[in-house]
Scaffold this motif. Structure first.
Motif, PDB file in Angstrom:
ATOM      1  N   GLU A  22      42.160  94.745  41.234  1.00  0.00           N
ATOM      2  CA  GLU A  22      43.494  94.246  40.879  1.00  0.00           C
ATOM      3  C   GLU A  22      44.165  93.576  42.075  1.00  0.00           C
ATOM      4  O   GLU A  22      44.887  92.584  41.919  1.00  0.00           O
ATOM      5  CB  GLU A  22      44.364  95.393  40.350  1.00  0.00           C
ATOM      6  N   THR A  23      43.941  94.106  43.263  1.00  0.00           N
ATOM      7  CA  THR A  23      44.498  93.497  44.471  1.00  0.00           C
ATOM      8  C   THR A  23      43.949  92.092  44.658  1.00  0.00           C
ATOM      9  O   THR A  23      44.685  91.154  44.990  1.00  0.00           O
ATOM     10  CB  THR A  23      44.168  94.357  45.707  1.00  0.00           C
ATOM     11  N   ILE A  24      42.654  91.928  44.422  1.00  0.00           N
ATOM     12  CA  ILE A  24      42.028  90.611  44.563  1.00  0.00           C
ATOM     13  C   ILE A  24      42.543  89.660  43.486  1.00  0.00           C
ATOM     14  O   ILE A  24      42.899  88.508  43.771  1.00  0.00           O
ATOM     15  CB  ILE A  24      40.496  90.739  44.490  1.00  0.00           C
ATOM     16  N   ARG A  25      42.598  90.126  42.251  1.00  0.00           N
ATOM     17  CA  ARG A  25      43.092  89.273  41.166  1.00  0.00           C
ATOM     18  C   ARG A  25      44.528  88.834  41.426  1.00  0.00           C
ATOM     19  O   ARG A  25      44.916  87.708  41.111  1.00  0.00           O
ATOM     20  CB  ARG A  25      43.003  90.023  39.834  1.00  0.00           C
ATOM     21  N   GLY A  26      45.310  89.739  42.009  1.00  0.00           N
ATOM     22  CA  GLY A  26      46.699  89.410  42.298  1.00  0.00           C
ATOM     23  C   GLY A  26      46.873  88.449  43.451  1.00  0.00           C
ATOM     24  O   GLY A  26      47.947  87.866  43.629  1.00  0.00           O
ATOM     25  N   ALA A  27      45.819  88.270  44.238  1.00  0.00           N
ATOM     26  CA  ALA A  27      45.908  87.389  45.401  1.00  0.00           C
ATOM     27  C   ALA A  27      45.373  85.991  45.128  1.00  0.00           C
ATOM     28  O   ALA A  27      45.429  85.118  46.003  1.00  0.00           O
ATOM     29  CB  ALA A  27      45.137  88.002  46.572  1.00  0.00           C
ATOM     30  N   THR A  28      44.862  85.755  43.914  1.00  0.00           N
ATOM     31  CA  THR A  28      44.228  84.460  43.629  1.00  0.00           C
ATOM     32  C   THR A  28      45.235  83.314  43.556  1.00  0.00           C
ATOM     33  O   THR A  28      44.845  82.153  43.689  1.00  0.00           O
ATOM     34  CB  THR A  28      43.440  84.517  42.305  1.00  0.00           C
ATOM     35  N   ASP A  29      46.513  83.619  43.356  1.00  0.00           N
ATOM     36  CA  ASP A  29      47.517  82.544  43.313  1.00  0.00           C
ATOM     37  C   ASP A  29      47.540  81.761  44.615  1.00  0.00           C
ATOM     38  O   ASP A  29      47.838  80.563  44.629  1.00  0.00           O
ATOM     39  CB  ASP A  29      48.911  83.117  43.032  1.00  0.00           C
ATOM     40  N   GLY A  30      47.228  82.436  45.717  1.00  0.00           N
ATOM     41  CA  GLY A  30      47.232  81.758  47.006  1.00  0.00           C
ATOM     42  C   GLY A  30      46.175  80.677  47.114  1.00  0.00           C
ATOM     43  O   GLY A  30      46.300  79.753  47.935  1.00  0.00           O
ATOM     44  N   LEU A  31      45.148  80.736  46.254  1.00  0.00           N
ATOM     45  CA  LEU A  31      44.087  79.731  46.292  1.00  0.00           C
ATOM     46  C   LEU A  31      44.574  78.372  45.812  1.00  0.00           C
ATOM     47  O   LEU A  31      44.008  77.334  46.164  1.00  0.00           O
ATOM     48  CB  LEU A  31      42.897  80.181  45.438  1.00  0.00           C
ATOM     49  N   SER A  32      45.624  78.363  45.002  1.00  0.00           N
ATOM     50  CA  SER A  32      46.133  77.098  44.462  1.00  0.00           C
ATOM     51  C   SER A  32      46.728  76.204  45.551  1.00  0.00           C
ATOM     52  O   SER A  32      46.900  74.997  45.342  1.00  0.00           O
ATOM     53  CB  SER A  32      47.187  77.371  43.377  1.00  0.00           C
TER      54      SER A  32
END
Length: 254
Positions: free
Chosen positions: A189-199
């Motif tokens: 969940e921590t990783i999924r929540g951090a994917t916005d930064g990839l944009s």
């Protein structure tokens, strides 16, 4: 004079995992000036700055690869008899107005600044004609490597916020060295929540990191895609596409 040289990062990780390292990464407690003087005194020729390895024609040469924002070098390229090495001084990262700032640091600072424990080990190169056995492992990287646990150095969420590409690197490390079953739901969940930064990143940088994981001969392509999919990373690689991750075995090489 108390100056030490270590093998570290992916080179040591691969060596301990029984894999052939692609790049030899070295670290030292020297200052940049001391690196310059020690290499110069030992008949290495300094040839300037640049990211690309030079045409050294068999000479022993070194050059500055990367500098901090103040223009101070912290990473060197070294070439000996055609073999190239990365040599970095110990650094620490701090927050500045424009993001991360690299500064001279201690061995402990350098270890803490790395992403995952399996990349934060150091083998002291004290014996030039025999085995080197003294491993400095401050965060249990050797244990994690043996058990298939990909763990962050420090807080995972903070590491991913500091550099979102680390989410992709974690997936690559997991596919090659880890056991996905060892990852907790909280970590996922921590990783999924951090994917916005990839944009906010250049799509080319994202694709380059993804491609690295496919470039190894021992990569299980289907397993690699499944890890990316389970962590919510696949839409950032192939935006707008509903990719079938259950590739037929016959397409693995393709």
């Amino acid at each position: 004079g108390g100056k030490k040289l270590f093998m570290t990062g992916g080179a040591l990780r691969d060596h301990l995992a029984g894999k052939k390292p692609r790049n030899i990464e070295l670290a030292t407690n020297c200052s940049p000036d001391e690196v310059y003087h020690i290499l110069s005194q030992n008949k290495f020729e300094f040839i300037g700055d640049g990211d690309q390895p030079p045409q050294s024609e068999g000479r022993q040469v070194f050059w500055v690869k990367t500098k901090d924002k103040k223009g101070r070098p912290y990473s060197f390229g070294v070439k000996v008899k055609g073999d190239e090495f990365d040599l970095a001084v110990f650094t620490k990262t701090s927050k500045g107005k424009d993001g991360k700032v690299l500064e001279p640091g201690t061995h402990a600072d350098d270890a803490m600044s790395r992403d995952f424990t399996i990349n934060s080990m150091y083998l002291l190169l004290s014996n030039d004609n025999g085995p080197n056995k003294e491993v400095h492992d401050m965060y249990g990287g050797m244990h994690h490597l043996k058990s298939g646990k990909i763990a962050a150095v420090g807080d995972l969420g903070s590491k991913l916020k500091e550099d979102p590409v680390r989410a992709l690197r974690l997936a690559r490390m997991m596919a090659r060295y880890g056991d996905p079953k060892k990852m907790s739901e909280e970590e996922k969940e921590t990783i999924r929540g951090a994917t916005d930064g990839l944009s906010n990143l250049d799509p080319k940088d994202i694709m380059d990191e993804f491609q690295k994981g496919l470039d190894y001969d021992d990569t299980d392509t289907r397993g690699y895609l499944k890890i990316y999919n389970d962590l919510g990373l696949l839409p950032h690689i192939f935006p707008g596409m509903n990719l079938d991750t259950k590739l037929p075995k016959q397409l693995r090489e393709l």
